[in-house]
Design a protein around this motif. Structure first.
Motif, PDB file in Angstrom:
ATOM      1  N   VAL A 182       0.844  -1.196   0.000  1.00 38.83           N
ATOM      2  CA  VAL A 182       0.000   0.000   0.000  1.00 38.83           C
ATOM      3  C   VAL A 182       0.883   1.251   0.000  1.00 38.83           C
ATOM      4  N   ASP A 183       0.585   2.119  -0.953  1.00 37.11           N
ATOM      5  CA  ASP A 183       1.341   3.354  -1.125  1.00 37.11           C
ATOM      6  C   ASP A 183       0.372   4.518  -0.908  1.00 37.11           C
ATOM      7  N   ASP A 184       0.883   5.663  -0.445  1.00 37.06           N
ATOM      8  CA  ASP A 184      -0.090   6.731  -0.136  1.00 37.06           C
ATOM      9  C   ASP A 184      -0.817   7.267  -1.365  1.00 37.06           C
ATOM     10  N   SER A 185      -0.224   7.062  -2.549  1.00 39.78           N
ATOM     11  CA  SER A 185      -0.935   7.500  -3.766  1.00 39.78           C
ATOM     12  C   SER A 185      -2.087   6.557  -4.134  1.00 39.78           C
ATOM     13  N   ASN A 186      -2.189   5.412  -3.457  1.00 37.72           N
ATOM     14  CA  ASN A 186      -3.294   4.477  -3.716  1.00 37.72           C
ATOM     15  C   ASN A 186      -4.595   4.911  -3.042  1.00 37.72           C
ATOM     16  N   LEU A 187      -4.462   5.646  -1.939  1.00 37.63           N
ATOM     17  CA  LEU A 187      -5.610   5.802  -1.042  1.00 37.63           C
ATOM     18  C   LEU A 187      -6.688   6.731  -1.578  1.00 37.63           C
ATOM     19  N   GLN A 188      -6.387   7.450  -2.649  1.00 38.60           N
ATOM     20  CA  GLN A 188      -7.384   8.309  -3.297  1.00 38.60           C
ATOM     21  C   GLN A 188      -8.526   7.479  -3.882  1.00 38.60           C
ATOM     22  N   ARG A 189      -8.333   6.165  -4.058  1.00 40.89           N
ATOM     23  CA  ARG A 189      -9.377   5.323  -4.664  1.00 40.89           C
ATOM     24  C   ARG A 189      -9.428   3.899  -4.127  1.00 40.89           C
ATOM     25  N   GLN A 190      -8.350   3.420  -3.536  1.00 42.19           N
ATOM     26  CA  GLN A 190      -8.294   1.992  -3.164  1.00 42.19           C
ATOM     27  C   GLN A 190      -8.810   1.831  -1.740  1.00 42.19           C
ATOM     28  N   ILE A 191     -10.131   1.857  -1.601  1.00 41.00           N
ATOM     29  CA  ILE A 191     -10.772   2.064  -0.302  1.00 41.00           C
ATOM     30  C   ILE A 191     -10.756   0.847   0.622  1.00 41.00           C
ATOM     31  N   VAL A 192     -10.213  -0.276   0.156  1.00 43.97           N
ATOM     32  CA  VAL A 192     -10.097  -1.408   1.076  1.00 43.97           C
ATOM     33  C   VAL A 192      -8.880  -1.211   1.992  1.00 43.97           C
ATOM     34  N   HIS A 193      -8.000  -0.279   1.613  1.00 44.74           N
ATOM     35  CA  HIS A 193      -6.808   0.021   2.418  1.00 44.74           C
ATOM     36  C   HIS A 193      -7.013   1.346   3.153  1.00 44.74           C
ATOM     37  N   SER A 194      -6.134   1.587   4.115  1.00 42.22           N
ATOM     38  CA  SER A 194      -6.250   2.846   4.854  1.00 42.22           C
ATOM     39  C   SER A 194      -4.864   3.368   5.185  1.00 42.22           C
ATOM     40  N   THR A 195      -4.831   4.544   5.732  1.00 48.30           N
ATOM     41  CA  THR A 195      -3.553   5.160   6.081  1.00 48.30           C
ATOM     42  C   THR A 195      -2.754   4.266   7.032  1.00 48.30           C
ATOM     43  N   ASP A 196      -3.464   3.547   7.882  1.00 47.86           N
ATOM     44  CA  ASP A 196      -2.809   2.628   8.820  1.00 47.86           C
ATOM     45  C   ASP A 196      -2.037   1.522   8.113  1.00 47.86           C
ATOM     46  N   SER A 197      -2.442   1.209   6.882  1.00 47.74           N
ATOM     47  CA  SER A 197      -1.815   0.048   6.235  1.00 47.74           C
ATOM     48  C   SER A 197      -0.741   0.454   5.230  1.00 47.74           C
ATOM     49  N   LEU A 198      -0.300   1.695   5.270  1.00 48.11           N
ATOM     50  CA  LEU A 198       0.781   2.121   4.369  1.00 48.11           C
ATOM     51  C   LEU A 198       2.004   1.222   4.545  1.00 48.11           C
ATOM     52  N   GLY A 199       2.556   0.774   3.435  1.00 45.13           N
ATOM     53  CA  GLY A 199       3.746  -0.064   3.475  1.00 45.13           C
ATOM     54  C   GLY A 199       3.457  -1.534   3.649  1.00 45.13           C
ATOM     55  N   GLU A 200       2.216  -1.859   3.940  1.00 44.34           N
ATOM     56  CA  GLU A 200       1.835  -3.261   4.161  1.00 44.34           C
ATOM     57  C   GLU A 200       1.471  -3.913   2.814  1.00 44.34           C
ATOM     58  N   PRO A 201       1.738  -5.208   2.651  1.00 47.24           N
ATOM     59  CA  PRO A 201       1.277  -5.857   1.416  1.00 47.24           C
ATOM     60  C   PRO A 201      -0.230  -5.659   1.253  1.00 47.24           C
ATOM     61  N   LYS A 202      -0.643  -5.338   0.026  1.00 44.06           N
ATOM     62  CA  LYS A 202      -2.068  -5.052  -0.217  1.00 44.06           C
ATOM     63  C   LYS A 202      -2.963  -6.239   0.140  1.00 44.06           C
ATOM     64  N   VAL A 203      -2.487  -7.454  -0.143  1.00 46.50           N
ATOM     65  CA  VAL A 203      -3.349  -8.612   0.136  1.00 46.50           C
ATOM     66  C   VAL A 203      -3.613  -8.756   1.631  1.00 46.50           C
ATOM     67  N   LEU A 204      -2.612  -8.408   2.456  1.00 48.98           N
ATOM     68  CA  LEU A 204      -2.804  -8.548   3.904  1.00 48.98           C
ATOM     69  C   LEU A 204      -3.670  -7.419   4.450  1.00 48.98           C
ATOM     70  N   SER A 205      -3.458  -6.213   3.913  1.00 48.31           N
ATOM     71  CA  SER A 205      -4.302  -5.086   4.308  1.00 48.31           C
ATOM     72  C   SER A 205      -5.758  -5.370   3.937  1.00 48.31           C
ATOM     73  N   ALA A 206      -5.974  -5.888   2.714  1.00 45.95           N
ATOM     74  CA  ALA A 206      -7.336  -6.196   2.261  1.00 45.95           C
ATOM     75  C   ALA A 206      -7.940  -7.310   3.104  1.00 45.95           C
ATOM     76  N   LYS A 207      -7.149  -8.320   3.389  1.00 43.76           N
ATOM     77  CA  LYS A 207      -7.636  -9.451   4.191  1.00 43.76           C
ATOM     78  C   LYS A 207      -8.144  -8.968   5.547  1.00 43.76           C
ATOM     79  N   ARG A 208      -7.361  -8.081   6.182  1.00 39.95           N
ATOM     80  CA  ARG A 208      -7.756  -7.580   7.500  1.00 39.95           C
ATOM     81  C   ARG A 208      -9.068  -6.794   7.417  1.00 39.95           C
TER      82      ARG A 208
END
Ligand SMILES: [Zn+2]
Length: 402
Positions: A182-208
């Motif tokens: 997860v990168d901060d430029s993703n958060l404008q649209r990738q709403i399954v992730h959040s600021t808390d999950s920056l740097g985390e693999p997207k699959v794990l952020s989404a899973k949570r």
């Protein structure tokens, strides 16, 4: 005017009936359909039977059993409701329908096998109550969703809304394939992730996020980019539908070829700036919904991705979101449409976007639709396929660009 008894006697002359012993011999070959009420079904049923209460039979059967040549044994408690049901299915064009005389009561009295069906818990009845109220979904549909498996390619702009709605709907198993963090430029649209999950693999952020939204859902995280080397392993986990939210052409062609060979429908979405496209690729299928493997050779049916786009566009005509930008809400709309298509496919209801490409313009708020057809000379799903195994997809896409 006929009495109930007379009407029943009349109906019984118009349908085929089968006794318990003979029905048991057909068990395994024929589809058993239980038309009793939920309370009766929950106390025990014929193993492998599907449950469609008599009152919903006509409205739901086409979605559940699209093939009218299917051999069906209908049963209720004593053989009366199923007799009327058999007449109704005959009128709907079902060719091989019989009613179990003596019903489930007689089946049990003979000592034949009985199982207690899975049913929704009280918590699940509350959680999915707005689904249960819709006749097209109902209890059987919700159970079907809970037993369903959807594979999402990408946990980005499209995968975010699609996975959130599939999880909320109670699709029991979601697979997510993505190698990014997860990168901060993703958060404008990738709403399954959040600021808390920056740097985390997207699959794990989404899973949570998804498992927190709905504990009924198990998320299988594939922290890798989909490639020719891993696609068979990932598909071997068994998926009913693929939601393609890939952001690059090699992956799209790879998903296409794999899905054609495995007979898995693909809900396709793509986005650019204010424009979105959605369609369903379900080659080789006229009706079957949950196309697990085993139906590898396509027959006549809808187009595949290669039928529409035999070659990838040159790169200057196909900038990615990273290069061209996208209005943040657009993937929300397109990904939600993908979730809608996936849910319909899983439930076997409605009319899918198979053979139709939906073109969305968010700036003018217009939707167009173009008919798309299967290409009989398609190299993958055509009559004489020339591509029958995985190729180097990166090279394939670059080769055309030269
Ligand atoms: Zn094709």
């Amino acid at each position: 005017m006929a009495t109930y008894r007379e009407l029943l006697a009349q109906v019984k002359t118009e349908i085929d009936e089968v006794g318990a012993a003979e029905a048991r011999e057909r068990h395994g070959a024929a589809l058993f359909v239980d038309v009793r009420e939920r309370e009766e079904w929950e106390e025990g049923a014929v193993p492998g039977a599907i449950h469609v209460p008599r009152g919903q039979l006509e409205s739901r059967i086409e979605g559940l059993v699209p093939d009218r040549s299917t051999e069906i044994v209908l049963y209720c408690a004593g053989g009366s409701r199923s007799a009327f049901a058999a007449k109704a299915l005959g009128e709907l064009g079902y060719e091989h329908v019989s009613s179990l005389t003596g019903g489930f009561t007689d089946w049990k009295r003979n000592g034949f096998q009985v199982e207690t069906p899975q049913s929704l818990t009280p918590d699940q009845r509350r959680r999915y109550s707005r689904h249960l109220l819709i006749p097209e979904v109902g209890e059987a549909g919700q159970e079907r969703l809970l037993a369903s498996r959807a594979l999402l390619i990408g946990a980005g702009g499209l995968g975010s809304p699609a996975s959130l709605y599939l999880a909320a709907a109670g699709v029991g198993t979601l697979g997510i394939v993505d190698a990014d963090v997860v990168d901060d430029s993703n958060l404008q649209r990738q709403i399954v992730h959040s600021t808390d999950s920056l740097g985390e693999p997207k699959v794990l952020s989404a899973k949570r996020t998804l498992e927190a939204l709905n504990p009924d859902v198990e998320v299988k995280a594939y922290e890798e980019r989909l490639t020719s080397e891993n696609v068979e392993r990932i598909l071997a986990d068994g998926w009913d539908v693929i939601v393609d939210g890939a952001d690059n052409f090699p992956t799209r062609y790879l998903v296409n070829d794999a899905s054609v060979w495995h007979g898995i429908p693909v809900v396709h979405g793509s986005i650019y700036r204010f424009e979105g496209q959605v369609t369903v690729f379900k080659p080789g299928s006229a009706g079957s919904v949950a196309g697990r493997a085993g139906d590898a050779r396509p027959r006549a049916g809808g187009p595949c991705y290669r039928c529409l786009f035999p070659t990838p566009p040159p790169p200057e005509l196909a900038p990615s979101c990273a290069e061209g930008g996208v209005l943040g809400v657009l993937p929300g709309i397109v990904g939600s449409l993908q979730a809608n298509e996936a849910l319909k496919l899983l439930l076997g209801i409605g009319e899918s976007l198979q053979g139709r490409l939906l073109l969305l313009d968010a700036l003018g708020t217009t939707v167009d639709e173009v008919a798309v057809q299967r290409d009989p000379s398609c190299p993958v799903c055509g009559e004489h396929p020339t591509i029958t195994e995985y190729v180097d997809y990166v090279e394939f896409c670059q080769g055309v660009q030269r």
